[in-house]
Design a protein around this motif. Structure first.
Motif, PDB file in Angstrom:
ATOM      1  N   ARG A  80      -4.747  -2.050  10.175  1.00  0.00           N
ATOM      2  CA  ARG A  80      -5.808  -2.781  10.874  1.00  0.00           C
ATOM      3  C   ARG A  80      -7.070  -2.854  10.016  1.00  0.00           C
ATOM      4  NH1 ARG A  80      -7.078   0.670  14.818  1.00  0.00           N
ATOM      5  NH2 ARG A  80      -8.622   1.471  13.378  1.00  0.00           N
ATOM      6  N   ASP A  81      -7.458  -1.720   9.405  1.00  0.00           N
ATOM      7  CA  ASP A  81      -8.660  -1.693   8.569  1.00  0.00           C
ATOM      8  C   ASP A  81      -8.537  -2.653   7.392  1.00  0.00           C
ATOM      9  OD1 ASP A  81      -9.673   0.215  10.285  1.00  0.00           O
ATOM     10  OD2 ASP A  81      -9.317   1.909   8.917  1.00  0.00           O
ATOM     11  N   ARG A  82      -7.376  -2.676   6.754  1.00  0.00           N
ATOM     12  CA  ARG A  82      -7.190  -3.572   5.607  1.00  0.00           C
ATOM     13  C   ARG A  82      -7.134  -5.027   6.032  1.00  0.00           C
ATOM     14  NH1 ARG A  82      -6.171   1.488   4.461  1.00  0.00           N
ATOM     15  NH2 ARG A  82      -6.224   2.215   2.326  1.00  0.00           N
ATOM     16  N   ARG A  83      -6.530  -5.302   7.177  1.00  0.00           N
ATOM     17  CA  ARG A  83      -6.497  -6.676   7.711  1.00  0.00           C
ATOM     18  C   ARG A  83      -7.920  -7.147   7.987  1.00  0.00           C
ATOM     19  NH1 ARG A  83      -7.186  -8.426  12.654  1.00  0.00           N
ATOM     20  NH2 ARG A  83      -6.719  -6.443  13.684  1.00  0.00           N
ATOM     21  N   GLN A  84      -8.712  -6.315   8.657  1.00  0.00           N
ATOM     22  CA  GLN A  84     -10.077  -6.689   8.997  1.00  0.00           C
ATOM     23  C   GLN A  84     -10.942  -6.830   7.753  1.00  0.00           C
ATOM     24  OE1 GLN A  84     -11.071  -3.628  11.868  1.00  0.00           O
ATOM     25  NE2 GLN A  84     -10.237  -4.828  13.579  1.00  0.00           N
ATOM     26  N   ALA A  85     -10.723  -5.962   6.753  1.00  0.00           N
ATOM     27  CA  ALA A  85     -11.492  -6.052   5.512  1.00  0.00           C
ATOM     28  C   ALA A  85     -11.227  -7.377   4.790  1.00  0.00           C
ATOM     29  CB  ALA A  85     -11.156  -4.880   4.591  1.00  0.00           C
ATOM     30  N   VAL A 120       2.331  -2.326  15.866  1.00  0.00           N
ATOM     31  CA  VAL A 120       2.246  -1.456  14.690  1.00  0.00           C
ATOM     32  C   VAL A 120       0.827  -0.925  14.543  1.00  0.00           C
ATOM     33  CG1 VAL A 120       2.360  -1.395  12.162  1.00  0.00           C
ATOM     34  CG2 VAL A 120       4.193  -2.503  13.461  1.00  0.00           C
ATOM     35  N   GLU A 121      -0.161  -1.808  14.673  1.00  0.00           N
ATOM     36  CA  GLU A 121      -1.559  -1.387  14.516  1.00  0.00           C
ATOM     37  C   GLU A 121      -1.964  -0.360  15.573  1.00  0.00           C
ATOM     38  OE1 GLU A 121      -4.398  -4.548  14.172  1.00  0.00           O
ATOM     39  OE2 GLU A 121      -3.646  -5.163  12.201  1.00  0.00           O
ATOM     40  N   ARG A 122      -1.399  -0.461  16.777  1.00  0.00           N
ATOM     41  CA  ARG A 122      -1.724   0.493  17.850  1.00  0.00           C
ATOM     42  C   ARG A 122      -0.857   1.749  17.783  1.00  0.00           C
ATOM     43  NH1 ARG A 122      -1.142  -4.180  21.032  1.00  0.00           N
ATOM     44  NH2 ARG A 122       0.619  -3.213  22.070  1.00  0.00           N
ATOM     45  N   GLY A 123       0.073   1.809  16.832  1.00  0.00           N
ATOM     46  CA  GLY A 123       0.940   2.970  16.701  1.00  0.00           C
ATOM     47  C   GLY A 123       2.038   3.018  17.735  1.00  0.00           C
ATOM     48  N   GLU A 124       2.356   1.877  18.345  1.00  0.00           N
ATOM     49  CA  GLU A 124       3.382   1.821  19.390  1.00  0.00           C
ATOM     50  C   GLU A 124       4.747   1.406  18.858  1.00  0.00           C
ATOM     51  OE1 GLU A 124       1.735  -0.863  22.253  1.00  0.00           O
ATOM     52  OE2 GLU A 124       0.169   0.545  22.839  1.00  0.00           O
ATOM     53  N   ALA A 125       4.808   0.997  17.586  1.00  0.00           N
ATOM     54  CA  ALA A 125       6.080   0.587  16.985  1.00  0.00           C
ATOM     55  C   ALA A 125       6.182   1.196  15.604  1.00  0.00           C
ATOM     56  CB  ALA A 125       6.176  -0.938  16.900  1.00  0.00           C
ATOM     57  N   ALA A 166       1.430  -9.882   2.121  1.00  0.00           N
ATOM     58  CA  ALA A 166       0.494 -10.849   2.692  1.00  0.00           C
ATOM     59  C   ALA A 166      -0.955 -10.403   2.513  1.00  0.00           C
ATOM     60  CB  ALA A 166       0.804 -11.070   4.170  1.00  0.00           C
ATOM     61  N   LEU A 167      -1.180  -9.089   2.477  1.00  0.00           N
ATOM     62  CA  LEU A 167      -2.530  -8.550   2.303  1.00  0.00           C
ATOM     63  C   LEU A 167      -2.897  -8.334   0.836  1.00  0.00           C
ATOM     64  CD1 LEU A 167      -2.537  -5.950   5.209  1.00  0.00           C
ATOM     65  CD2 LEU A 167      -3.976  -8.000   5.047  1.00  0.00           C
ATOM     66  N   LEU A 181      -1.077   1.772   1.798  1.00  0.00           N
ATOM     67  CA  LEU A 181      -1.009   2.099   3.225  1.00  0.00           C
ATOM     68  C   LEU A 181      -0.571   3.531   3.483  1.00  0.00           C
ATOM     69  CD1 LEU A 181       0.559  -1.026   4.945  1.00  0.00           C
ATOM     70  CD2 LEU A 181      -1.809  -0.276   4.985  1.00  0.00           C
ATOM     71  N   VAL A 182       0.225   4.098   2.583  1.00  0.00           N
ATOM     72  CA  VAL A 182       0.819   5.402   2.895  1.00  0.00           C
ATOM     73  C   VAL A 182       0.158   6.570   2.184  1.00  0.00           C
ATOM     74  CG1 VAL A 182       3.059   4.411   3.459  1.00  0.00           C
ATOM     75  CG2 VAL A 182       2.611   5.171   1.132  1.00  0.00           C
ATOM     76  N   THR A 183      -0.614   6.315   1.146  1.00  0.00           N
ATOM     77  CA  THR A 183      -1.253   7.395   0.411  1.00  0.00           C
ATOM     78  C   THR A 183      -2.456   7.902   1.183  1.00  0.00           C
ATOM     79  OG1 THR A 183      -0.534   6.429  -1.663  1.00  0.00           O
ATOM     80  CG2 THR A 183      -2.292   8.046  -1.786  1.00  0.00           C
TER      81      THR A 183
END
Length: 192
Positions: free
Chosen positions: A15-20, A42-47, A60-61, A68-70
């Motif tokens: 979400r942070d990277r999308r918004q940035a 995914v952004e809400r942690g539900e999937a 895409a980003l 994302l994972v580090t």
């Protein structure tokens, strides 16, 4: 089998990277081919996103999967960079008993990839054909496995390596009573 650690929280990072980048959910969904509904979950942690979903989103980003994972920023000029287990991308094989840890840098996917594959007794990792000319090398570090590629099948014991074409349907299975751990190397068709 290795101790399972909690995976990093990808949703807030995504979400942070999308918004940035100034993208709306709809904009990223369109650019990535991932549905707006899935992206929101995914952004809400539900999937729990698949590797393919994460790959499409990072592309895409304009990010590497590592972004994302580090948990710590990677310093390009650092002599040694260490990623802890929680920062290593984990992919579930689908049946709950197969877990892949992506050990290669994410920008090598499709070229040279290496994984730690953990298989519970009775588990298997089934793969559709990869790009023409792709090969896999599965080295047994603990336990034993059975490898099927196309119409051929072979058992591989501790310390053995199976080398096979991965541009045909293939699977690595653990039909035995003990857990198995495998170093899996995937060589893309363009790799010398």
């Amino acid at each position: 089998m290795s101790e399972m650690l909690e995976p990093p929280e990808l949703g807030p990072r995504l979400r942070d990277r999308r918004q940035a980048k100034g993208l709306t959910l709809e904009g990223l969904a369109t650019a990535s081919g991932v549905s707006r509904s899935m992206l929101s979950q995914v952004e809400r942690g539900e999937a729990n996103p698949t590797f393919a979903t994460l790959w499409n989103l990072t592309q895409a980003l304009g990010l590497n999967l590592d972004d994302l994972v580090t948990t710590e920023p990677v310093v390009d000029d650092a002599p040694v960079v260490v990623l802890d287990r929680a920062a290593t991308p984990r992919l579930d094989g689908g049946d709950g008993g197969a877990v892949l840890w992506l050990l290669a840098p994410a920008d090598r996917v499709g070229d040279v990839e290496w994984y730690e594959l953990c298989l519970a007794p009775g588990a298997r990792l089934v793969s559709q054909p990869h790009t023409e000319g792709t090969n896999e090398h599965a080295t047994v570090l603990d336990g034993a496995i059975s490898v099927t590629a196309g119409y051929g099948a072979v058992d591989v014991e501790l310390g053995g390596t199976a080398r096979y074409a991965a541009d045909v349907p293939h699977q690595i299975a653990n039909p035995f009573d003990e857990p198995a751990r495998v170093l899996l190397v995937v060589l893309g068709s363009e790799t010398p």
